[in-house]
Write a protein that holds these residues in place. Structure first.
Motif, PDB file in Angstrom:
ATOM      1  N   ARG A 100      19.819  -5.378 -11.236  1.00 11.26           N
ATOM      2  CA  ARG A 100      20.203  -5.556  -9.845  1.00 11.26           C
ATOM      3  C   ARG A 100      20.214  -4.229  -9.075  1.00 11.26           C
ATOM      4  NH1 ARG A 100      25.492  -8.870  -8.623  1.00 11.26           N
ATOM      5  NH2 ARG A 100      26.055  -7.669 -10.435  1.00 11.26           N
ATOM      6  N   GLY A 101      20.522  -3.147  -9.722  1.00 10.58           N
ATOM      7  CA  GLY A 101      20.565  -1.838  -9.072  1.00 10.58           C
ATOM      8  C   GLY A 101      19.201  -1.361  -8.578  1.00 10.58           C
ATOM      9  N   GLN A 102      18.120  -1.991  -9.027  1.00 11.23           N
ATOM     10  CA  GLN A 102      16.781  -1.610  -8.595  1.00 11.23           C
ATOM     11  C   GLN A 102      16.207  -2.554  -7.543  1.00 11.23           C
ATOM     12  OE1 GLN A 102      14.097  -0.705 -11.767  1.00 11.23           O
ATOM     13  NE2 GLN A 102      15.566   0.601 -12.810  1.00 11.23           N
ATOM     14  N   ARG A 111      13.417 -19.350   4.209  1.00  8.75           N
ATOM     15  CA  ARG A 111      12.984 -18.320   3.258  1.00  8.75           C
ATOM     16  C   ARG A 111      11.744 -18.779   2.528  1.00  8.75           C
ATOM     17  NH1 ARG A 111      16.264 -18.179  -2.397  1.00  8.75           N
ATOM     18  NH2 ARG A 111      15.586 -20.227  -3.072  1.00  8.75           N
ATOM     19  N   LEU A 112      10.946 -17.798   2.129  1.00  9.34           N
ATOM     20  CA  LEU A 112       9.762 -18.002   1.300  1.00  9.34           C
ATOM     21  C   LEU A 112       9.948 -17.160   0.048  1.00  9.34           C
ATOM     22  CD1 LEU A 112       6.982 -17.637   4.016  1.00  9.34           C
ATOM     23  CD2 LEU A 112       7.943 -19.750   3.120  1.00  9.34           C
ATOM     24  N   THR A 113       9.438 -17.634  -1.075  1.00 11.03           N
ATOM     25  CA  THR A 113       9.604 -16.891  -2.319  1.00 11.03           C
ATOM     26  C   THR A 113       8.277 -16.783  -3.062  1.00 11.03           C
ATOM     27  OG1 THR A 113      10.181 -18.898  -3.528  1.00 11.03           O
ATOM     28  CG2 THR A 113      12.007 -17.623  -2.614  1.00 11.03           C
ATOM     29  N   GLY A 114       8.216 -15.823  -3.951  1.00 18.18           N
ATOM     30  CA  GLY A 114       7.033 -15.640  -4.776  1.00 18.18           C
ATOM     31  C   GLY A 114       7.265 -14.540  -5.788  1.00 18.18           C
ATOM     32  N   ILE A 115       6.259 -14.299  -6.589  1.00 18.33           N
ATOM     33  CA  ILE A 115       6.314 -13.259  -7.620  1.00 18.33           C
ATOM     34  C   ILE A 115       5.209 -12.246  -7.341  1.00 18.33           C
ATOM     35  CG2 ILE A 115       6.077 -12.770 -10.100  1.00 18.33           C
ATOM     36  CD1 ILE A 115       8.564 -14.397  -9.473  1.00 18.33           C
ATOM     37  N   TRP A 116       5.556 -10.971  -7.468  1.00 22.26           N
ATOM     38  CA  TRP A 116       4.577  -9.893  -7.356  1.00 22.26           C
ATOM     39  C   TRP A 116       4.587  -9.161  -8.690  1.00 22.26           C
ATOM     40  CZ3 TRP A 116       5.745  -4.402  -5.871  1.00 22.26           C
ATOM     41  CH2 TRP A 116       4.569  -3.654  -5.749  1.00 22.26           C
ATOM     42  N   ASN A 117       3.418  -8.989  -9.287  1.00 22.18           N
ATOM     43  CA  ASN A 117       3.372  -8.384 -10.621  1.00 22.18           C
ATOM     44  C   ASN A 117       3.498  -6.860 -10.608  1.00 22.18           C
ATOM     45  OD1 ASN A 117       0.849  -7.356  -9.980  1.00 22.18           O
ATOM     46  ND2 ASN A 117      -0.274  -8.803 -11.254  1.00 22.18           N
ATOM     47  N   ARG A 122       9.211   3.343  -3.843  1.00 15.22           N
ATOM     48  CA  ARG A 122       8.244   2.983  -4.886  1.00 15.22           C
ATOM     49  C   ARG A 122       8.904   2.100  -5.933  1.00 15.22           C
ATOM     50  NH1 ARG A 122       3.609   4.764  -4.607  1.00 15.22           N
ATOM     51  NH2 ARG A 122       2.816   5.056  -6.678  1.00 15.22           N
ATOM     52  N   VAL A 123       8.118   1.199  -6.514  1.00 15.21           N
ATOM     53  CA  VAL A 123       8.656   0.274  -7.511  1.00 15.21           C
ATOM     54  C   VAL A 123       8.046   0.473  -8.900  1.00 15.21           C
ATOM     55  CG1 VAL A 123       9.366  -1.493  -5.882  1.00 15.21           C
ATOM     56  CG2 VAL A 123       7.050  -1.517  -6.772  1.00 15.21           C
ATOM     57  N   ASN A 124       7.252   1.507  -9.083  1.00 16.48           N
ATOM     58  CA  ASN A 124       6.732   1.887 -10.401  1.00 16.48           C
ATOM     59  C   ASN A 124       5.997   0.772 -11.137  1.00 16.48           C
ATOM     60  OD1 ASN A 124       7.850   4.442 -10.030  1.00 16.48           O
ATOM     61  ND2 ASN A 124       9.800   3.788 -10.891  1.00 16.48           N
ATOM     62  N   ASN A 125       5.181   0.021 -10.433  1.00 14.27           N
ATOM     63  CA  ASN A 125       4.336  -1.014 -11.041  1.00 14.27           C
ATOM     64  C   ASN A 125       5.109  -2.011 -11.894  1.00 14.27           C
ATOM     65  OD1 ASN A 125       2.109   0.136  -9.843  1.00 14.27           O
ATOM     66  ND2 ASN A 125       1.663   1.428 -11.597  1.00 14.27           N
ATOM     67  N   SER A 135       0.862  -1.174   0.000  1.00 14.18           N
ATOM     68  CA  SER A 135       0.000   0.000   0.000  1.00 14.18           C
ATOM     69  C   SER A 135       0.901   1.226   0.000  1.00 14.18           C
ATOM     70  CB  SER A 135      -0.913  -0.007   1.230  1.00 14.18           C
ATOM     71  OG  SER A 135      -1.706   1.155   1.260  1.00 14.18           O
ATOM     72  N   GLY A 136       1.121   1.795  -1.185  1.00 13.20           N
ATOM     73  CA  GLY A 136       2.065   2.901  -1.291  1.00 13.20           C
ATOM     74  C   GLY A 136       3.458   2.397  -0.937  1.00 13.20           C
ATOM     75  N   ALA A 137       4.083   3.044   0.047  1.00 16.63           N
ATOM     76  CA  ALA A 137       5.418   2.637   0.477  1.00 16.63           C
ATOM     77  C   ALA A 137       5.369   1.592   1.592  1.00 16.63           C
ATOM     78  CB  ALA A 137       6.201   3.852   0.951  1.00 16.63           C
ATOM     79  N   ARG A 138       4.175   1.316   2.110  1.00 21.61           N
ATOM     80  CA  ARG A 138       4.051   0.373   3.224  1.00 21.61           C
ATOM     81  C   ARG A 138       4.024  -1.069   2.710  1.00 21.61           C
ATOM     82  NH1 ARG A 138      -0.990  -1.130   6.893  1.00 21.61           N
ATOM     83  NH2 ARG A 138      -1.658  -1.632   4.808  1.00 21.61           N
ATOM     84  N   VAL A 139       4.797  -1.913   3.370  1.00 19.38           N
ATOM     85  CA  VAL A 139       4.807  -3.352   3.082  1.00 19.38           C
ATOM     86  C   VAL A 139       4.332  -4.041   4.356  1.00 19.38           C
ATOM     87  CG1 VAL A 139       6.217  -5.337   2.453  1.00 19.38           C
ATOM     88  CG2 VAL A 139       6.772  -3.079   1.537  1.00 19.38           C
ATOM     89  N   ARG A 140       3.300  -4.845   4.235  1.00 20.51           N
ATOM     90  CA  ARG A 140       2.737  -5.563   5.386  1.00 20.51           C
ATOM     91  C   ARG A 140       2.743  -7.055   5.064  1.00 20.51           C
ATOM     92  NH1 ARG A 140      -1.156  -4.040   9.527  1.00 20.51           N
ATOM     93  NH2 ARG A 140      -2.250  -5.887  10.261  1.00 20.51           N
ATOM     94  N   VAL A 141       3.298  -7.852   5.968  1.00 22.90           N
ATOM     95  CA  VAL A 141       3.390  -9.293   5.788  1.00 22.90           C
ATOM     96  C   VAL A 141       2.622  -9.981   6.899  1.00 22.90           C
ATOM     97  CG1 VAL A 141       4.958 -11.277   5.834  1.00 22.90           C
ATOM     98  CG2 VAL A 141       5.599  -9.207   4.597  1.00 22.90           C
TER      99      VAL A 141
END
Length: 131
Positions: A73-75, A113-119, A95-98, A45-51
């Motif tokens: 890698r720089g991003q 560790r857990l892994t996944g993909i976020w679009n 921000r990650v610019n969608n 949510s914006g800059a907030r990351v909630r797990v």
């Protein structure tokens, strides 16, 4: 006329042999996450990351999530998440610019560790141990 560019290639690793030797350590972390039956949902949510860490037998005080760009890698970003309640963690990211990202959630001791993909466009992503 000729143009020449010199940039770091994020797809090629100089230390590929060393990384290859470390693969067993990474696989043990995936195995440990499966043993603990860990799963997580990550909300952006914006800059907030909630797990929300689910079905785990462990609830550490802090977690770390890495947002890995598929080619640059720089991003990449690493965000420290602090416990807000049992199994609920929050932190702030840039921000990650969608843009799509590979997500890696891990304890600060690097034992699982857990892994996944976020679009990059959805509010949430699910993470689980790699198979």
């Amino acid at each position: 006329m000729a143009l020449a560019f010199r940039t770091e290639d994020g797809l090629v690793a100089d230390d590929y042999y060393k990384r290859g030797l470390a693969i067993n350590q990474v696989l043990r972390r995936d195995d440990r996450a499966r043993e603990l039956d860990l799963r997580a949902v990550v909300n952006f949510s914006g800059a907030r990351v909630r797990v929300v860490l689910r079905d785990g037998k462990e609830a550490p005080a802090e977690l770390r999530i890495r947002l890995i760009h598929p080619t640059r890698r720089g991003q990449d970003q690493s965000v420290t998440l602090h416990a807000m309640a049992r199994g609920v963690y929050e932190g702030r990211s840039a921000r990650v610019n969608n843009e799509a990202r590979r997500l890696v959630l891990e304890d600060t001791g690097s034992t699982w560790r857990l892994t996944g993909i976020w679009n990059g466009r959805e509010e949430a992503a699910s993470l689980e141990a790699a198979r």
